[in-house]
Design a protein around this motif. Structure first.
Motif, PDB file in Angstrom:
ATOM      1  N   SER A 138       0.853  -1.183   0.000  1.00 37.21           N
ATOM      2  CA  SER A 138       0.000   0.000   0.000  1.00 37.21           C
ATOM      3  C   SER A 138       0.890   1.235   0.000  1.00 37.21           C
ATOM      4  O   SER A 138       2.083   1.157   0.299  1.00 37.21           O
ATOM      5  N   PHE A 139       0.289   2.385  -0.343  1.00 36.99           N
ATOM      6  CA  PHE A 139       1.057   3.627  -0.302  1.00 36.99           C
ATOM      7  C   PHE A 139       0.101   4.808  -0.176  1.00 36.99           C
ATOM      8  O   PHE A 139      -1.110   4.684  -0.386  1.00 36.99           O
ATOM      9  N   ALA A 140       0.660   5.966   0.172  1.00 35.60           N
ATOM     10  CA  ALA A 140      -0.112   7.204   0.257  1.00 35.60           C
ATOM     11  C   ALA A 140       0.822   8.369  -0.041  1.00 35.60           C
ATOM     12  O   ALA A 140       2.039   8.269   0.133  1.00 35.60           O
ATOM     13  N   VAL A 141       0.235   9.477  -0.486  1.00 36.41           N
ATOM     14  CA  VAL A 141       0.996  10.679  -0.819  1.00 36.41           C
ATOM     15  C   VAL A 141       0.622  11.770   0.179  1.00 36.41           C
ATOM     16  O   VAL A 141      -0.559  12.062   0.379  1.00 36.41           O
ATOM     17  N   ASP A 146       5.291  13.944  -0.478  1.00 36.75           N
ATOM     18  CA  ASP A 146       6.149  12.805  -0.161  1.00 36.75           C
ATOM     19  C   ASP A 146       5.335  11.523  -0.314  1.00 36.75           C
ATOM     20  O   ASP A 146       4.136  11.498  -0.008  1.00 36.75           O
ATOM     21  N   ILE A 147       5.994  10.464  -0.748  1.00 36.14           N
ATOM     22  CA  ILE A 147       5.324   9.184  -0.950  1.00 36.14           C
ATOM     23  C   ILE A 147       5.739   8.231   0.166  1.00 36.14           C
ATOM     24  O   ILE A 147       6.933   8.006   0.395  1.00 36.14           O
ATOM     25  N   TYR A 148       4.757   7.681   0.869  1.00 31.41           N
ATOM     26  CA  TYR A 148       4.999   6.697   1.923  1.00 31.41           C
ATOM     27  C   TYR A 148       4.485   5.350   1.429  1.00 31.41           C
ATOM     28  O   TYR A 148       3.365   5.265   0.912  1.00 31.41           O
ATOM     29  N   TYR A 149       5.276   4.295   1.606  1.00 26.43           N
ATOM     30  CA  TYR A 149       4.883   3.007   1.043  1.00 26.43           C
ATOM     31  C   TYR A 149       5.408   1.864   1.901  1.00 26.43           C
ATOM     32  O   TYR A 149       6.464   1.952   2.534  1.00 26.43           O
ATOM     33  N   ASP A 154      10.610  -6.427   2.551  1.00 21.86           N
ATOM     34  CA  ASP A 154      11.110  -6.450   3.931  1.00 21.86           C
ATOM     35  C   ASP A 154      10.082  -5.967   4.953  1.00 21.86           C
ATOM     36  O   ASP A 154      10.385  -5.866   6.139  1.00 21.86           O
ATOM     37  N   LYS A 155       8.864  -5.664   4.483  1.00 22.80           N
ATOM     38  CA  LYS A 155       7.765  -5.203   5.345  1.00 22.80           C
ATOM     39  C   LYS A 155       8.122  -3.932   6.127  1.00 22.80           C
ATOM     40  O   LYS A 155       7.590  -3.682   7.208  1.00 22.80           O
ATOM     41  N   LYS A 156       8.991  -3.128   5.560  1.00 21.11           N
ATOM     42  CA  LYS A 156       9.296  -1.834   6.154  1.00 21.11           C
ATOM     43  C   LYS A 156       8.550  -0.731   5.407  1.00 21.11           C
ATOM     44  O   LYS A 156       8.191  -0.888   4.241  1.00 21.11           O
ATOM     45  N   VAL A 157       8.324   0.363   6.104  1.00 20.98           N
ATOM     46  CA  VAL A 157       7.655   1.521   5.517  1.00 20.98           C
ATOM     47  C   VAL A 157       8.725   2.557   5.175  1.00 20.98           C
ATOM     48  O   VAL A 157       9.569   2.893   6.021  1.00 20.98           O
ATOM     49  N   TYR A 158       8.676   3.052   3.943  1.00 20.45           N
ATOM     50  CA  TYR A 158       9.672   4.004   3.468  1.00 20.45           C
ATOM     51  C   TYR A 158       8.999   5.309   3.058  1.00 20.45           C
ATOM     52  O   TYR A 158       7.805   5.352   2.769  1.00 20.45           O
ATOM     53  N   ARG A 159       9.814   6.346   3.026  1.00 21.32           N
ATOM     54  CA  ARG A 159       9.376   7.637   2.493  1.00 21.32           C
ATOM     55  C   ARG A 159      10.267   7.982   1.309  1.00 21.32           C
ATOM     56  O   ARG A 159      11.491   7.866   1.393  1.00 21.32           O
ATOM     57  N   VAL A 167      14.120   6.821   2.079  1.00 20.03           N
ATOM     58  CA  VAL A 167      14.642   6.657   3.439  1.00 20.03           C
ATOM     59  C   VAL A 167      13.680   5.778   4.223  1.00 20.03           C
ATOM     60  O   VAL A 167      12.465   5.816   4.021  1.00 20.03           O
ATOM     61  N   GLU A 168      14.218   4.982   5.122  1.00 15.06           N
ATOM     62  CA  GLU A 168      13.375   4.136   5.963  1.00 15.06           C
ATOM     63  C   GLU A 168      12.633   5.004   6.969  1.00 15.06           C
ATOM     64  O   GLU A 168      13.218   5.859   7.633  1.00 15.06           O
ATOM     65  N   PHE A 169      11.323   4.769   7.083  1.00 13.00           N
ATOM     66  CA  PHE A 169      10.485   5.584   7.962  1.00 13.00           C
ATOM     67  C   PHE A 169       9.933   4.781   9.133  1.00 13.00           C
ATOM     68  O   PHE A 169       9.763   5.303  10.228  1.00 13.00           O
ATOM     69  N   GLY A 170       9.628   3.517   8.910  1.00  5.49           N
ATOM     70  CA  GLY A 170       9.037   2.708   9.966  1.00  5.49           C
ATOM     71  C   GLY A 170       8.921   1.266   9.528  1.00  5.49           C
ATOM     72  O   GLY A 170       9.538   0.831   8.553  1.00  5.49           O
ATOM     73  N   SER A 171       8.098   0.515  10.244  1.00  4.04           N
ATOM     74  CA  SER A 171       7.930  -0.896   9.908  1.00  4.04           C
ATOM     75  C   SER A 171       6.549  -1.377  10.320  1.00  4.04           C
ATOM     76  O   SER A 171       5.914  -0.825  11.226  1.00  4.04           O
ATOM     77  N   MET A 172       6.086  -2.408   9.615  1.00  2.66           N
ATOM     78  CA  MET A 172       4.860  -3.115   9.982  1.00  2.66           C
ATOM     79  C   MET A 172       5.037  -4.539   9.496  1.00  2.66           C
ATOM     80  O   MET A 172       5.187  -4.781   8.294  1.00  2.66           O
ATOM     81  N   ASP A 173       5.063  -5.489  10.418  1.00  2.00           N
ATOM     82  CA  ASP A 173       5.481  -6.844  10.065  1.00  2.00           C
ATOM     83  C   ASP A 173       4.364  -7.703   9.488  1.00  2.00           C
ATOM     84  O   ASP A 173       4.556  -8.903   9.270  1.00  2.00           O
ATOM     85  N   LYS A 174       3.201  -7.108   9.232  1.00  2.99           N
ATOM     86  CA  LYS A 174       2.090  -7.826   8.616  1.00  2.99           C
ATOM     87  C   LYS A 174       1.701  -7.144   7.305  1.00  2.99           C
ATOM     88  O   LYS A 174       1.989  -5.970   7.088  1.00  2.99           O
ATOM     89  N   LYS A 175       1.018  -7.881   6.447  1.00  2.00           N
ATOM     90  CA  LYS A 175       0.578  -7.333   5.165  1.00  2.00           C
ATOM     91  C   LYS A 175      -0.430  -6.213   5.381  1.00  2.00           C
ATOM     92  O   LYS A 175      -1.380  -6.360   6.157  1.00  2.00           O
ATOM     93  N   SER A 176      -0.230  -5.094   4.705  1.00  2.00           N
ATOM     94  CA  SER A 176      -1.201  -4.000   4.756  1.00  2.00           C
ATOM     95  C   SER A 176      -1.969  -3.946   3.439  1.00  2.00           C
ATOM     96  O   SER A 176      -1.566  -4.549   2.443  1.00  2.00           O
TER      97      SER A 176
END
Length: 389
Positions: A138-141, A146-149, A154-159, A167-176
Motif C-alpha cells: 500500500s502507499f499514500a501521498v 512525499d510518498i509513503y509506502y 522487507d515489510k518496512k515503511v519508506y518515504r 529513506v526508511e520511515f518505519g515498519s509493519m510486520d504484517k501485510k497492509s
C-alpha cells in the motif's frame, strides 16, 4: 472530391510530413494565389508543460477557427487539437513524449508558411518513481507530495522525497492493504483483513494499534465529518476513532469489498459483484448511510466488463478513476462510458492509486521487476482526502 476535402487531406498529409521530417524550408511550393495569411506563434501557455499539465494553449494569429484545419506537432509528434480561433489553438500535449527543448510547429490549411516556437520544455508524462521502488502492499501521498509506502520485500515503511530519495520511515510486520493520513499527520495503515487500524507517528517508527473495528476490514476512507468508512469481507462498517460509533451496516456482506472512497457526501464501494462494479451509499449524519445504489454496471463497461477493481479515486470534477488488473491499469468512468487512461502508454497490473496535491496521479504496479510506484500527469486535480487535506 470537393475542394474542402482536398484541402483537408492536403493539410493532414503535409502535417505528417512536417512533423516527421525536417524539410529545410518553411514555405509551400509552388506558390498559389489563394493562400491564407501566414500563421504566427507568439507564446504557449503555460510557459512549460510541467506540474502535471496536459492541456496547452498556443497563442498567436492567423490560425484557422476550424480545429480540424490546424495541425500541431511537438518535434515529430502530432498532438490532439481540442479547439481553435484566429488567435489561439488549444491542444492536449503528447503524453508519451517529452523533451527539454521541443520545437512546436503549427500547420494551418491553405497557409504557405509553418511557424515554429521553441525551445519548449515538456516533463515526462509517466515517471517510474526512484527508478523502481519495488513491490508495495500500500502507499499514500502526503500533503507535501512525499510518498509513503509499505514494501513487500522487507515489510518496512519508506518515504520517498524528491531530492532526497528513499529513506526508511518505519515498519509493519504484517501485510497492509490501505493507507491514509490522519489530520494530526499520523500515517494510518490498515492491516489486511483485520480488526485494527494501525498508525506510525510523524517521527516514524514501528506501527502501533490505533483503534479497533467491529469486524475485519481491508480498505477505508475518511469522510469530511471525520468518520471512517471501512470495507472488506465483512461488508461496510461505519466507525469513529473514539469508539462512540461502531456500525455494521450489513451491506455488501455477500460480496467482497475491494475499495472504498468518499466523495461529495457519498461513500463509493467497489466490489467483486457479478453485476455491479461500483455502488454508492449516501452519508446520512455521522452514524448512518443510505442503502446501496448501483453506480457502475458491468454491462455498461463493454470489453472491460470482466475487470477486477483493486482501488479507486476521484478527480476534483467528479470523474471516477479505477485501478484494475490487466493491460489497462487505470479506467476513467464518464457519463458517456468507460475508457482506459492513456491507452497504449500506461503499463498494467495496477493495485493501488492515490492522487497527489496537484495534477499528479500515482499508481502502484505489481509486475515483477517492473513493480513500483508510477507518477502520471493528469491535467486535473484530485478530490480531497479529508484526513490529509
Amino acid at each position: 472530391m470537393n475542394k474542402k476535402v482536398l484541402l483537408s487531406v492536403f493539410g493532414a498529409v503535409f502535417a505528417l510530413v512536417c512533423c516527421e521530417y525536417d524539410l529545410g524550408y518553411k514555405e509551400i511550393w509552388p506558390p498559389q494565389e489563394d493562400f491564407a495569411p501566414d500563421p504566427v506563434i507568439t507564446k504557449i501557455v503555460p510557459d512549460s508543460a510541467s506540474g502535471g499539465v496536459v492541456t496547452l494553449k498556443i497563442i498567436g494569429r492567423n490560425f484557422d477557427p476550424n480545429p480540424s484545419l490546424n495541425y500541431v506537432c511537438f518535434d515529430n509528434v502530432v498532438c490532439e487539437v481540442l479547439e481553435s480561433s484566429d488567435t489561439s489553438i488549444t491542444v492536449n500535449r503528447p503524453i508519451g513524449y517529452y523533451s527539454d527543448s521541443t520545437e512546436v510547429k503549427v500547420v494551418v490549411s491553405k497557409a504557405k508558411t509553418i511557424p515554429e516556437f521553441g525551445p519548449y520544455k515538456m516533463e515526462p508524462g509517466v515517471v517510474n518513481i526512484g527508478g523502481g521502488l519495488g513491490e508495495v502492499y500500500s502507499f499514500a501521498v502526503s500533503k507535501g507530495e512525499d510518498i509513503y509506502y509499505h514494501k513487500v520485500s522487507d515489510k518496512k515503511v519508506y518515504r520517498y522525497r524528491t531530492g532526497e530519495g528513499e529513506v526508511e520511515f518505519g515498519s509493519m510486520d504484517k501485510k497492509s492493504s490501505c493507507m491514509r493520513f490522519h489530520p494530526s499527520g499520523k500515517l494510518l495503515i490498515q492491516r489486511s483483513n483485520y480488526k485494527y487500524v494501525y498508525y506510525i507517528d510523524t517521527t516514524g517508527g514501528e506501527a502501533q494499534k490505533f483503534f479497533r473495528l467491529p469486524d475485519r476490514a481491508s480498505y477505508f476512507d475518511i469522510g469530511e465529518n471525520g468518520i471512517y468508512y471501512f470495507g472488506g469481507t465483512k461488508g461496510l462498517l461505519v466507525v469513529s476513532e473514539d469508539g462512540s460509533i461502531k456500525l455494521e451496516t450489513g451491506y455488501y456482506v455477500d460480496d467482497e469489498v475491494t475499495a472504498v472512497r468518499v466523495f461529495d457526501d457519498y461513500v463509493y464501494v467497489a466490489t467483486n459483484n457479478d453485476t455491479v462494479v461500483v455502488f454508492r451509499n449516501e452519508i446520512i449524519g455521522e452514524d448512518s448511510v443510505s442503502a446501496p445504489e448501483p453506480y457502475l454496471y458491468r454491462a455498461n463497461m463493454g470489453k472491460l466488463s470482466d475487470v477486477v477493481v483493486n482501488d479507486m479515486t476521484f478527480s476534483e470534477d467528479g470523474v471516477l478513476f479505477l485501478v484494475v488488473d490487466g493491460d489497462f491499469p487505470i479506467l476513467l468512468v464518464k457519463e458517456e462510458g468507460v475508457e482506459p487512461l492513456y491507452e497504449g502508454i500506461l503499463e498494467g497490473d495496477a493495485i493501488r492509486i492515490f492522487w497527489g496535491n496537484g495534477m499528479y496521479l500515482y499508481y502502484a504496479r505489481s509486475a515483477g521487476e517492473d513493480s513500483g510506484i508510477y507518477r502520471v500527469i493528469a491535467g486535473r486535480e484530485g478530490a480531497p482526502y479529508y484526513g490529509r487535506d
